[in-house]
Design a protein around this motif. Structure first.
Motif, PDB file in Angstrom:
ATOM      1  N   LYS A  93      41.575 -26.681 -12.260  1.00  0.00           N
ATOM      2  CA  LYS A  93      42.796 -26.792 -13.051  1.00  0.00           C
ATOM      3  C   LYS A  93      42.807 -28.086 -13.870  1.00  0.00           C
ATOM      4  N   LYS A  94      41.732 -28.862 -13.808  1.00  0.00           N
ATOM      5  CA  LYS A  94      41.646 -30.131 -14.534  1.00  0.00           C
ATOM      6  C   LYS A  94      41.087 -29.886 -15.941  1.00  0.00           C
ATOM      7  N   THR A  95      41.842 -30.287 -16.942  1.00  0.00           N
ATOM      8  CA  THR A  95      41.417 -30.078 -18.326  1.00  0.00           C
ATOM      9  C   THR A  95      41.652 -31.340 -19.138  1.00  0.00           C
ATOM     10  N   TYR A 121      35.528 -31.414 -15.617  1.00  0.00           N
ATOM     11  CA  TYR A 121      36.716 -30.992 -16.357  1.00  0.00           C
ATOM     12  C   TYR A 121      36.429 -29.814 -17.282  1.00  0.00           C
ATOM     13  N   ASN A 122      37.433 -28.927 -17.425  1.00  0.00           N
ATOM     14  CA  ASN A 122      37.462 -28.049 -18.584  1.00  0.00           C
ATOM     15  C   ASN A 122      37.687 -28.942 -19.807  1.00  0.00           C
ATOM     16  N   VAL A 156      47.294 -25.091 -22.955  1.00  0.00           N
ATOM     17  CA  VAL A 156      46.469 -25.206 -21.745  1.00  0.00           C
ATOM     18  C   VAL A 156      47.296 -24.832 -20.516  1.00  0.00           C
ATOM     19  N   ILE A 157      48.490 -25.373 -20.428  1.00  0.00           N
ATOM     20  CA  ILE A 157      49.356 -25.124 -19.269  1.00  0.00           C
ATOM     21  C   ILE A 157      49.749 -23.647 -19.206  1.00  0.00           C
ATOM     22  N   GLN A 160      46.584 -21.768 -17.976  1.00  0.00           N
ATOM     23  CA  GLN A 160      46.015 -22.146 -16.679  1.00  0.00           C
ATOM     24  C   GLN A 160      47.054 -22.301 -15.578  1.00  0.00           C
ATOM     25  N   SER A 164      48.265 -26.897 -13.542  1.00  0.00           N
ATOM     26  CA  SER A 164      47.335 -27.587 -14.431  1.00  0.00           C
ATOM     27  C   SER A 164      47.510 -29.096 -14.347  1.00  0.00           C
ATOM     28  N   GLN A 165      46.397 -29.789 -14.516  1.00  0.00           N
ATOM     29  CA  GLN A 165      46.411 -31.241 -14.650  1.00  0.00           C
ATOM     30  C   GLN A 165      45.659 -31.570 -15.946  1.00  0.00           C
ATOM     31  N   VAL A 166      46.368 -32.134 -16.904  1.00  0.00           N
ATOM     32  CA  VAL A 166      45.813 -32.328 -18.244  1.00  0.00           C
ATOM     33  C   VAL A 166      45.711 -33.809 -18.569  1.00  0.00           C
ATOM     34  N   GLN A 189      52.662 -31.758 -16.380  1.00  0.00           N
ATOM     35  CA  GLN A 189      51.236 -31.475 -16.152  1.00  0.00           C
ATOM     36  C   GLN A 189      50.325 -32.399 -16.974  1.00  0.00           C
TER      37      GLN A 189
END
Length: 314
Positions: A93-95, A121-122, A156-157, A160, A164-166, A189
């Motif tokens: 979930k890390k982008t 990371y994504n 992204v959120i 995902q 998500s963690q952005v 996020q």
């Protein structure tokens, strides 16, 4: 009134008209140089990738890796923006959303994309409005772009999920855009920011470049060009303000700058760092030129980014 005085007044009037006309013409020329999108003479073209490049492995990986195409509508207008999305090797979930610099495009971010991919990371790498494959005719130094990147974060959120963690990461104008985004109302996020060699505000950077590149003082050309920009693009140079933005942020930010940066002078990073209201860290890379800190000291750079993010992304 004597004929002689009349001649002097006419000559004086013509001179004033010529000066005013010249200044107006010069301000429109500088508008095209600084704000209107398109090829810029002072932006060096991308060099062919060589094996001697310190980031060869990361950039080669980026060139060859399969990319998914994402699109977004620009904030406040009907421009189509495009991006590359590369999922991490392991589901996460890390982008990180990467923000490139002035006169650049997403392809220039291969070294950074490779670094974050190695960190698990994504990666989402957009073309900023008016640059690369994204639509638009104006470069606003982060003023409009910050709102666009907030929309990318929200996409992204949406895709995902709420877990998500952005991270938002930017270089040069992308660094300034990252800082300006931090001053907006952001979703929970969006956990952290990393800015590399961003400027304090567009007015200060353009004033600096006018002196460096053309040996021109700020007055009257920079204020006049800013006025033209307001009339044609809807913002003044001072509106693109990183210092004002980071005063409003309370999320963690890592500030990075090359110690030998003469394009966005290193002194600017101390101004934004002092102004930041949230948790913050600072890395000055000795000897690194503008936007070259990663290639100059890849191990130091990567270790600092890894340790910083480990505190906030889990």
């Amino acid at each position: 009134m004597s004929k002689r005085l009349k001649r002097w007044l006419i000559a004086g009037g013509i001179l004033v008209i010529l000066i005013v006309g010249g200044l107006i013409g010069a301000s429109f020329y500088f508008y095209n140089m600084t704000v209107a999108s398109g090829k810029k003479d002072f932006v060096a073209p991308a060099k062919p990738l060589k094996k001697s490049n310190p980031l060869y492995a990361q950039k080669k990986w980026y060139q060859n890796v399969h990319k998914y195409r994402w699109t977004e509508k620009a904030a406040g207008t009907n421009l189509k923006l495009v991006a590359d999305y590369i999922p991490a090797a392991k589901t996460t979930k890390k982008t990180v959303v990467l923000v490139h610099g002035f006169g650049s495009n997403k392809e220039a971010m291969g070294g950074y994309a490779g670094m974050f991919h190695d960190l698990g990371y994504n990666t989402l790498i957009p073309d900023t409005r008016g640059q690369g494959q994204s639509q638009g005719k104006v470069i606003s130094y982060g003023y409009y772009e910050s709102r666009d990147y907030l929309k990318w974060v929200n996409q992204v959120i949406a895709k995902q999920g709420p877990q998500s963690q952005v991270v938002l990461f930017g270089v040069s104008m992308g660094g300034a855009t990252t800082m300006m985004t931090s001053g907006l109302k952001t979703p929970r996020q969006l956990k952290a920011y990393i800015e590399d060699c961003g400027y304090t505000n567009a007015d200060a950077e353009i004033t600096y470049q006018a002196k460096q590149m053309y040996n021109l003082p700020r007055w009257p050309l920079v204020p006049l060009t800013s006025l033209v920009t307001k009339m044609r693009a809807g913002f003044y140079f001072k509106d693109a303000n990183s210092v004002a933005a980071v005063k409003r942020t309370h999320k963690p930010m890592l500030f990075i700058h090359g110690g030998a940066d003469t394009f966005v002078p290193t002194r600017m990073v101390y101004q934004v760092y002092r102004a930041d209201a949230g948790p913050k860290q600072l890395l000055i890379v000795p000897g690194a030129a503008h936007a070259a800190a990663l290639s100059h000291s890849p191990k130091l750079y990567t270790q600092k980014v890894r340790k910083f993010l480990a505190q906030y992304i889990h």
